[in-house]
Design an enzyme around this catalytic site. Structure first.
Site, PDB file in Angstrom:
ATOM      1  N   ASP A 183      -3.187  11.134 -31.108  1.00  0.00           N
ATOM      2  CA  ASP A 183      -3.308   9.675 -31.019  1.00  0.00           C
ATOM      3  C   ASP A 183      -2.387   9.205 -29.897  1.00  0.00           C
ATOM      4  OD1 ASP A 183      -3.197   6.949 -31.267  1.00  0.00           O
ATOM      5  OD2 ASP A 183      -2.742   6.939 -33.411  1.00  0.00           O
ATOM      6  N   VAL A 184      -2.972   8.716 -28.805  1.00  0.00           N
ATOM      7  CA  VAL A 184      -2.154   8.379 -27.637  1.00  0.00           C
ATOM      8  C   VAL A 184      -1.182   7.227 -27.896  1.00  0.00           C
ATOM      9  CG1 VAL A 184      -3.775   9.276 -25.907  1.00  0.00           C
ATOM     10  CG2 VAL A 184      -3.926   6.863 -26.603  1.00  0.00           C
ATOM     11  N   TYR A 232      -8.137  -6.981 -23.930  1.00  0.00           N
ATOM     12  CA  TYR A 232      -8.589  -5.827 -23.135  1.00  0.00           C
ATOM     13  C   TYR A 232      -8.233  -6.028 -21.645  1.00  0.00           C
ATOM     14  CZ  TYR A 232     -12.029  -2.390 -21.349  1.00  0.00           C
ATOM     15  OH  TYR A 232     -12.657  -1.342 -20.722  1.00  0.00           O
TER      16      TYR A 232
END
Ligand SMILES: NC(=O)c1ccc[n+]([C@@H]2O[C@H](COP(=O)([O-])OP(=O)(O)OC[C@H]3O[C@@H](n4cnc5c(N)ncnc54)[C@H](O)[C@@H]3O)[C@@H](O)[C@H]2O)c1
Length: 241
Positions: free
Chosen positions: A57-58, A149
């Protein structure tokens, strides 16, 4: 003459799906040993893909540290890092929850900080490396309903340029590719009207295939781009002109 990326080791985050899978396949085709990272514990890649899959999981620095240490030990080096993992949680600002904002920033932006922090230690001692970040044209143009985003992808531009300056003396090149509209699960959520509106605004009059992006990643990973760092390249059929 050997393959362009022979003896190179590449890590591609989110590399088992969508644009990331096309990138993993292309780098493997060019001769690299490729590690694809993803969140699922049991990602079963078809044997036709010459890719090693690892769960990571980055957004979690501990997970990134453990996974990259494991790869460095197994493969002996990490020469190419492609930060491709990304998510959207779109909404207009009044309806966007705090967690929608935080989740997108922690994967799309902090995730890149995490991987770069860990990999730069290896690349600095190797005195060479390539870091390729996948942004979006939305990071430059903005987009209604995507403030979280767009902020994450705009943040990646400043991050890329800063790291390019910081690491250049050790021959580590850092660039960002900003795709426009690419056919993947991420854009599969769009309505037909939204898709048509996109296509009508693309001068090349078609959406990108993942391979339109992976071919450019392969260029930034290769010796041919050896004098390019700190750049943002829109790969968008002209959408952001
Ligand atoms: N599809 C497009 O039109 C488009 C346009 C511009 C930019 N992009 C960017 O390209 C990249 C890939 O997009 P895609 O369309 O292939 O998306 P996708 O949803 O098909 O794939 C995203 C990948 O990221 C991985 N991922 C998500 N969160 C993760 C985490 N915490 N740790 C590790 N992996 C994680 C997923 O497992 C998946 O493999 C993203 O960064 C996206 O923002 C996509």
């Amino acid at each position: 003459m050997g393959l362009k990326l022979e003896n190179k080791v590449a890590v591609v985050t989110g590399g088992a799906k969508g644009i990331g899978l096309a990138i993993s396949d292309k780098l493997a085709e060019d001769g690299a040993t490729v590690y694809a990272l993803g969140r699922s514990t049991n990602m079963e890649l078809d044997s036709k893909h010459n890719i090693i899959y690892k769960q990571c999981d980055v957004s979690d620095l501990e997970s990134v540290t453990n996974t990259f240490n494991e790869i460095q030990k197994e493969a002996g080096s990490i020469d190419i890092l492609v930060n491709n993992a990304g998510i959207t949680k779109d909404n207009l600002i009044l309806r966007m929850s705090e967690s929608d904002f935080d989740d997108v920033i922690s994967i799309n932006l902090k995730g890149v900080f995490n991987t770069c922090k860990v990999v730069s230690r290896f690349m600095l001692s190797q005195k060479q490396g390539r870091i390729i970040n996948i942004g979006s044209i939305v990071g430059t143009t903005g987009n209604a309903g995507q403030s979280n985003y767009a902020a994450s992808k705009a943040g990646l531009i400043g991050f890329t340029k800063s790291l390019a300056k910081e690491l250049a003396a050790r021959n580590i090149l850092v660039n960002l590719i900003a795709p426009g509209y690419v056919l993947t699960d991420m854009t599969g959520k769009l309505t037909e009207d939204q898709v048509n509106a996109f296509k009508n605004n693309i001068p090349l009059k078609r959406a990108a295939e993942p391979s339109d992006i992976s071919d450019v990643v392969a260029f930034f990973a290769s010796n041919e781009s050896r004098y390019i760092t700190g750049q943002v390249l829109h790969v968008d059929g002209g959408l952001a002109i």
